[in-house]
Design an enzyme around this catalytic site. Structure first.
Site, PDB file in Angstrom:
ATOM      1  N   GLY A  84       6.856  -6.856   8.200  1.00 22.36           N
ATOM      2  CA  GLY A  84       6.878  -6.703   6.742  1.00 22.36           C
ATOM      3  C   GLY A  84       7.816  -5.584   6.326  1.00 22.36           C
ATOM      4  O   GLY A  84       8.508  -5.691   5.309  1.00 22.36           O
ATOM      5  N   LYS A 124       6.689   3.668  14.300  1.00 20.38           N
ATOM      6  CA  LYS A 124       7.287   2.395  13.869  1.00 20.38           C
ATOM      7  C   LYS A 124       8.001   2.561  12.518  1.00 20.38           C
ATOM      8  O   LYS A 124       9.134   2.105  12.356  1.00 20.38           O
ATOM      9  CB  LYS A 124       6.195   1.321  13.781  1.00 20.38           C
ATOM     10  N   ASP A 145      -3.242   1.631   8.252  1.00 23.61           N
ATOM     11  CA  ASP A 145      -3.055   0.875   9.501  1.00 23.61           C
ATOM     12  C   ASP A 145      -4.115   1.209  10.551  1.00 23.61           C
ATOM     13  O   ASP A 145      -4.214   0.521  11.568  1.00 23.61           O
ATOM     14  CB  ASP A 145      -1.662   1.153  10.082  1.00 23.61           C
ATOM     15  N   SER A 179       2.199   1.758  -1.995  1.00 25.65           N
ATOM     16  CA  SER A 179       2.809   1.086  -0.853  1.00 25.65           C
ATOM     17  C   SER A 179       4.156   1.717  -0.547  1.00 25.65           C
ATOM     18  O   SER A 179       5.062   1.726  -1.399  1.00 25.65           O
ATOM     19  CB  SER A 179       2.994  -0.404  -1.168  1.00 25.65           C
ATOM     20  N   GLN A 218       6.240   0.533   1.453  1.00 21.61           N
ATOM     21  CA  GLN A 218       7.244  -0.530   1.561  1.00 21.61           C
ATOM     22  C   GLN A 218       7.843  -0.826   0.192  1.00 21.61           C
ATOM     23  O   GLN A 218       9.049  -1.000   0.058  1.00 21.61           O
ATOM     24  CB  GLN A 218       6.623  -1.784   2.177  1.00 21.61           C
ATOM     25  N   LYS A 267      -2.186  -7.882   5.423  1.00 26.70           N
ATOM     26  CA  LYS A 267      -1.408  -7.315   6.537  1.00 26.70           C
ATOM     27  C   LYS A 267      -1.057  -8.456   7.499  1.00 26.70           C
ATOM     28  O   LYS A 267      -1.120  -9.619   7.142  1.00 26.70           O
ATOM     29  CB  LYS A 267      -2.204  -6.204   7.210  1.00 26.70           C
ATOM     30  N   ARG A 313      -2.515  -4.732  15.796  1.00 26.10           N
ATOM     31  CA  ARG A 313      -3.551  -3.686  15.683  1.00 26.10           C
ATOM     32  C   ARG A 313      -4.952  -4.239  15.961  1.00 26.10           C
ATOM     33  O   ARG A 313      -5.828  -3.510  16.419  1.00 26.10           O
ATOM     34  CB  ARG A 313      -3.475  -3.011  14.310  1.00 26.10           C
TER      35      ARG A 313
HETATM   36  C1  S3P Z   1       4.785   0.825   6.316  1.00 25.47           C
HETATM   37  C2  S3P Z   1       3.957   0.935   5.232  1.00 25.47           C
HETATM   38  C3  S3P Z   1       2.586   0.388   5.197  1.00 25.47           C
HETATM   39  C4  S3P Z   1       2.075   0.055   6.578  1.00 25.47           C
HETATM   40  C5  S3P Z   1       3.084  -0.640   7.424  1.00 25.47           C
HETATM   41  C6  S3P Z   1       4.346   0.197   7.566  1.00 25.47           C
HETATM   42  C7  S3P Z   1       6.139   1.379   6.216  1.00 25.47           C
HETATM   43  O1  S3P Z   1       2.582  -0.768   4.408  1.00 25.47           O
HETATM   44  O2  S3P Z   1       0.889  -0.716   6.484  1.00 25.47           O
HETATM   45  O3  S3P Z   1       2.566  -0.883   8.732  1.00 25.47           O
HETATM   46  O4  S3P Z   1       6.785   1.585   7.257  1.00 25.47           O
HETATM   47  O5  S3P Z   1       6.595   1.629   5.097  1.00 25.47           O
HETATM   48  P1  S3P Z   1       2.442  -0.669   2.811  1.00 25.47           P
HETATM   49  O6  S3P Z   1       3.379   0.355   2.387  1.00 25.47           O
HETATM   50  O7  S3P Z   1       2.802  -2.007   2.257  1.00 25.47           O
HETATM   51  O8  S3P Z   1       1.009  -0.314   2.570  1.00 25.47           O
END
Ligand code: S3P
Length: 449
Positions: free
Chosen positions: A112, A39, A336, A186, A188, A363, A409
């Site tokens: 997110g 993903k 995750d 993180s 993200q 989450k 999940r």
């Molecule tokens: C992700 C980072 C994770 C993860 C999310 C996907 C990504 O979140 O939990 O499902 O693709 O960068 P965080 O980076 O906020 O922990």
């Protein structure tokens, strides 16, 4: 030996009940399976493809709801993306800085990653105005973690609750480079800032307290961005303005999806499963380390590198699990997988402790509360901690009505718990699995033969 009975009932409101009945004689899971594309890598391939000059070809894209949200946002921003009905997807990029101002609100759905990464891209697109939103889960998740560093770079962003909740409005403009010390590990947050840095003249650096997944760094480099990585300090610097060029991306299977089968194979008796073509990037393999600590019999076979990401086939056999403690820097590398790890802990001897995982509370659902409540309904002994769970294993589970809280999940973790529970388990709102794993139920049926 007889098979578990697995049925799906679609309700009037289009939600689905997944009903799982354990066989009376003896469950055994067998087979060689594949999981859908990763993903995180799928989102990034679509985004960088849209921002690059020329064509990007993506092989193995996850055809789940989340990447569909990314694709529709970037289509609205002007990229041409072929239909997401085969795993081979082509993106005609429009070049960095050339996104169009969309005529409507961009909707990131449940994702997110879509919203947070896209914010960095939009904030740095000068002279254009954007509005972004998501579903009710996403509209309740914290955006200040990306809005704050973007404001530090000079962005103009407005939203509810002190600019911390979507819907958000963004007036794109030229940003100032920054060095952001993120209080949380993180990917993200890190990726949002790096993406904002692509269009920003000078050096934009992110330092994080522990290493989070590094798919952005790998892919940005492959697309031609100038990146410096300092592993000793968990820092990444991008030098802008960058130029990105279309690439061929091959997306490996998602280890977060494989985790369901690894735990299923370990806790079900007389079982042996091989999950082929799984991404084993070291920033994602915390789940393999945790399961190894618990005594799971998992082997990595046919290890190879595919398009800049390590890949392997994972063989799991029924195992006698024991408890363990999971805390500290490993948490971002298995964040995750904690819901399914909690299921493994229910079937392990002793008390498993999971700490430093307060991120789970923000989450797609509050995964600490929801997993504790739903597993306890089935007869488990799970105590919530502010930042994790304490799980005393060895109790047997009994099927009952449980709810995914529309979290993909959670839906899939409860399905694996149901496989090894007495009687019948009904998982409400199980359609959530399609966010990251559209064929989950079909694979479940296949291995239960
Ligand atoms: C992700 C980072 C994770 C993860 C999310 C996907 C990504 O979140 O939990 O499902 O693709 O960068 P965080 O980076 O906020 O922990």
């Amino acid at each position: 030996m007889s098979a578990a009975v697995i049925t799906v009932e679609t309700q009037e409101d289009l939600s689905q009940k997944l009903i799982i009945q354990q066989p009376s004689v003896g469950l055994s899971l067998q087979g060689r399976i594949r999981v859908p594309g990763d993903k995180s890598i799928s989102h990034r391939a679509l985004m960088l493809g849209a921002l690059a000059q020329g064509e990007t070809e993506i092989q193995g894209l996850l055809l789940g709801e989340d990447p569909r949200s990314t694709a529709s946002c970037f289509q609205a921003l002007g990229a041409e993306i072929s239909e997401l009905n085969t795993e081979l997807v082509k993106v005609k990029g429009i070049g960095l800085g050339n996104l169009q101002e969309p005529v409507d609100v961009l909707n990131a759905g449940n994702s997110g990653t879509t919203l947070r990464l896209m914010l960095g891209i939009l904030a740095s697109h000068s002279g254009r105005f954007f509005t972004v939103t998501g579903d009710s889960s996403l509209r309740s998740r914290p955006m200040s973690r990306v809005v704050k560093p973007l404001l530090q770079m000079g962005s103009q962003i407005w939203g509810r609750k002190g600019n911390s909740l979507a819907p958000l409005a963004i007036q794109g403009q030229a940003l100032e480079p920054t060095h952001y010390f993120s209080p949380i590990a993180s990917a993200q947050v890190k990726s949002c800032i790096l993406l904002a840095g692509l269009m920003t003249e000078g050096q934009t650096t992110v330092t994080e307290p522990a290493l989070s997944r590094d798919h952005s760094e790998r892919m940005l480099r492959a697309f031609g961005a100038n990146l410096t990585i300092e592993p000793e300090t968990n820092s990444v610097t991008v030098t802008g303005p960058a130029q990105l060029y279309g690439q061929k991306v091959i997306v490996p299977g998602d280890i977060s999806s494989a985790a369901f089968w690894l735990v299923a194979g370990a806790i079900a008796p007389n079982s042996e499963l091989v999950v082929e073509n799984v991404g084993v990037n070291p920033t994602r393999t915390g789940i393999l380390e945790a399961l190894a600590l618990m005594g799971a019999d998992i082997q990595l076979e046919n290890q190879r590198e595919v398009a800049g990401e390590p890949v392997a086939d994972l063989r799991v056999r029924s195992s006698r699990l024991k408890s363990c403690t999971i805390a500290g820097d490993i948490i971002p590398r298995l964040i995750d997988e904690i819901p399914i790890l909690a299921v493994a802990a229910v079937f392990a001897e002793g008390t498993t402790i999971i700490r430093d995982a307060e991120e789970l509370r923000v989450k797609e659902s509050d995964r600490i509360t929801v997993m504790a409540q739903q597993l306890n309904k089935m007869g488990a002994q799970v105590t919530e901690l502010p930042d994790g769970m304490e799980i005393t294993g060895g109790t047997s589970l009994t099927g009952t009505d449980v709810d995914s809280y529309t979290d993909h999940r959670i839906a899939m973790s409860l399905a694996i718990a149901a496989l090894v529970s007495k009687g019948i388990t009904t998982i409400h709102r199980a359609e959530a699995a399609a966010i990251s794993y559209p064929n989950f139920t079909a694979t479940l049926q296949q291995i239960c033969r």
